[in-house]
Design a protein around this motif. Structure first.
Motif, short mmCIF file in Angstrom:
data_model
loop_
_atom_site.label_atom_id
_atom_site.label_comp_id
_atom_site.label_asym_id
_atom_site.label_seq_id
_atom_site.Cartn_x
_atom_site.Cartn_y
_atom_site.Cartn_z
N ASP A 65 -6.13 -10.87 1.14
CA ASP A 65 -5.22 -10.22 2.08
C ASP A 65 -4.10 -9.49 1.34
O ASP A 65 -3.71 -8.37 1.72
CB ASP A 65 -4.61 -11.25 3.04
CG ASP A 65 -5.63 -11.79 4.04
OD1 ASP A 65 -6.73 -11.18 4.15
OD2 ASP A 65 -5.35 -12.81 4.69
N MET A 66 -3.59 -10.12 0.30
CA MET A 66 -2.48 -9.52 -0.45
C MET A 66 -2.93 -8.28 -1.24
O MET A 66 -2.11 -7.44 -1.59
CB MET A 66 -1.87 -10.56 -1.40
CG MET A 66 -1.20 -11.72 -0.69
SD MET A 66 -0.57 -13.00 -1.82
CE MET A 66 0.78 -12.12 -2.60
N ARG A 67 -4.20 -8.19 -1.52
CA ARG A 67 -4.72 -7.02 -2.21
C ARG A 67 -5.16 -5.93 -1.23
O ARG A 67 -5.59 -4.85 -1.65
CB ARG A 67 -5.90 -7.42 -3.10
CG ARG A 67 -5.50 -8.35 -4.25
CD ARG A 67 -6.73 -8.83 -5.02
NE ARG A 67 -7.45 -7.73 -5.64
CZ ARG A 67 -7.18 -7.21 -6.83
NH1 ARG A 67 -6.16 -7.71 -7.56
NH2 ARG A 67 -7.87 -6.23 -7.32
N ARG A 105 0.03 -4.19 1.34
CA ARG A 105 0.60 -3.26 0.37
C ARG A 105 1.38 -2.10 1.02
O ARG A 105 2.33 -1.59 0.41
CB ARG A 105 -0.51 -2.70 -0.53
CG ARG A 105 -1.25 -3.78 -1.29
CD ARG A 105 -2.21 -3.19 -2.31
NE ARG A 105 -1.49 -2.45 -3.35
CZ ARG A 105 -0.87 -3.01 -4.37
NH1 ARG A 105 -0.88 -4.34 -4.50
NH2 ARG A 105 -0.23 -2.28 -5.25
N THR A 106 0.98 -1.71 2.21
CA THR A 106 1.62 -0.52 2.79
C THR A 106 2.32 -0.78 4.11
O THR A 106 3.24 -0.04 4.47
CB THR A 106 0.58 0.60 2.99
OG1 THR A 106 -0.44 0.15 3.91
CG2 THR A 106 -0.06 0.99 1.67
N HIS A 107 1.91 -1.80 4.86
CA HIS A 107 2.48 -2.00 6.19
C HIS A 107 3.47 -3.17 6.25
O HIS A 107 4.35 -3.17 7.11
CB HIS A 107 1.36 -2.23 7.22
CG HIS A 107 0.42 -1.07 7.34
ND1 HIS A 107 0.80 0.16 7.83
CD2 HIS A 107 -0.89 -0.95 7.02
CE1 HIS A 107 -0.23 1.00 7.82
NE2 HIS A 107 -1.27 0.34 7.32
N ALA A 108 3.33 -4.15 5.39
CA ALA A 108 4.26 -5.29 5.40
C ALA A 108 5.59 -4.86 4.79
O ALA A 108 5.63 -4.09 3.83
CB ALA A 108 3.68 -6.47 4.64
N ASN A 109 6.69 -5.38 5.37
CA ASN A 109 8.00 -5.08 4.79
C ASN A 109 8.31 -6.08 3.68
O ASN A 109 7.53 -7.01 3.40
CB ASN A 109 9.09 -5.08 5.86
CG ASN A 109 9.18 -6.40 6.61
OD1 ASN A 109 9.08 -7.46 6.01
ND2 ASN A 109 9.37 -6.34 7.93
N SER A 159 2.77 -9.23 9.75
CA SER A 159 2.83 -8.94 11.18
C SER A 159 1.94 -7.76 11.53
O SER A 159 1.79 -6.81 10.76
CB SER A 159 4.29 -8.63 11.56
OG SER A 159 4.35 -8.20 12.91
N SER A 160 1.34 -7.83 12.70
CA SER A 160 0.50 -6.75 13.15
C SER A 160 1.29 -5.61 13.76
O SER A 160 0.75 -4.59 14.12
CB SER A 160 -0.53 -7.26 14.18
OG SER A 160 0.14 -7.82 15.30
N GLU A 161 2.58 -5.86 13.91
CA GLU A 161 3.41 -4.82 14.51
C GLU A 161 3.70 -3.70 13.50
O GLU A 161 3.84 -3.97 12.33
CB GLU A 161 4.72 -5.44 15.01
CG GLU A 161 4.52 -6.46 16.08
CD GLU A 161 5.82 -7.06 16.58
OE1 GLU A 161 5.77 -7.85 17.53
OE2 GLU A 161 6.87 -6.72 16.01
#
Length: 261
Positions: free
Chosen positions: A181-183, A188-192, A259-261
């Motif tokens: 998931d972390m890769r 990489r682009t959507h999580a803050n 988060s999916s938001e």
């Protein structure tokens, strides 16, 4: 002493010898065969006594047949005991082989984790960088090849070692899933930054739990190898009742997925 009586006692000695050997061959004192075999020996003794006192040809024939049947049954019990002894010996050898293989694999992986202090230091060094926008690149976990080879036989291991071993490899599976998931693009682009920091903290906590499971597995495998199953089982329950690290399936950290938001 009459000839039938002498023959009857010879039969009883043979039966007693077979029973003694079958007990030594691995049935043990708690086997369900013990009482029937004991009853059979008493019956055979009574038959020998009747045989020695009887002059009736029909009675002699009947009692002789009973003694032959008793001897045959005792022979079957003895053969079954020998077969169980061989099975138990093969099982013990396979348990020893699996323990050795998994101990080597777990020890090598545990050495890479070092200790809790090193993992905590890694987390403290990484979190400030993540807060500034850095996206950590986490390498793939090595695949546990030896465990995959013995997975189908893992059920033969004793409870004292199978629990921490299975917990360890389940924890590795969870870690590998989190790393995937972390890769991925979402992390990489959507999580803050806060989400990345939380997920990275989860990863370190899960690795700490994996290290605890690894050390518990190695400790109990060693106890089993050097002191036997009884001591290992006692030690397992002592550690489990004390709720020490590596002996609780609740120990693995919960994942804080992005988060999916």
């Amino acid at each position: 002493m009459s000839e039938p009586f002498f023959i009857g006692w010879i039969g009883l000695v043979v039966a007693a010898t077979l029973l003694h050997l079958s007990m030594r061959a691995g049935r043990g004192g708690g086997s369900g065969y013990d009482l029937p075999v004991l009853a059979l020996m008493i019956l055979a003794l009574g038959a020998a006594w009747v045989l020695a006192r009887s002059d009736d040809p029909q009675t002699i024939t009947l009692i002789s047949a009973l003694l032959v049947a008793a001897s045959a049954l005792l022979g079957l019990v003895f053969n079954a005991a020998v077969a169980r002894q061989a099975e138990a010996r093969n099982r013990a050898e396979r348990i020893r082989d699996i323990h050795r293989a998994l101990y080597a694999e777990i020890a090598a992986q545990a050495a890479n984790l070092v200790n809790h202090e090193a993992l905590e230091a890694e987390k403290k060094a990484m979190l400030p960088r993540i807060a500034k926008g850095y996206v950590p690149l986490v390498l793939h976990e090595a695949d546990p090849g030896l465990f995959a080879e013995v997975r189908k036989e893992i059920h033969i291991l004793p409870r004292s070692t199978i629990d921490p071993i299975v917990n360890y490899y389940r924890q590795l599976d969870a870690i590998r899933t989190l790393i995937e998931d972390m890769r991925g693009e979402t992390f990489r682009t959507h999580a803050n930054a806060d989400q990345r920091a939380a997920i990275y903290s989860d990863l370190i906590d899960m690795r700490k739990a994996a290290l605890d499971f690894a050390l518990a597995s190695m400790a109990l495998i060693s106890v089993y190898a050097h002191h036997g199953p009884v001591v290992a089982r006692k030690r397992y329950h002592e550690l489990r009742n004390a709720d020490l690290p590596g002996f609780s399936t609740r120990q693995g950290a919960d994942r804080s997925g992005p988060s999916s938001e």
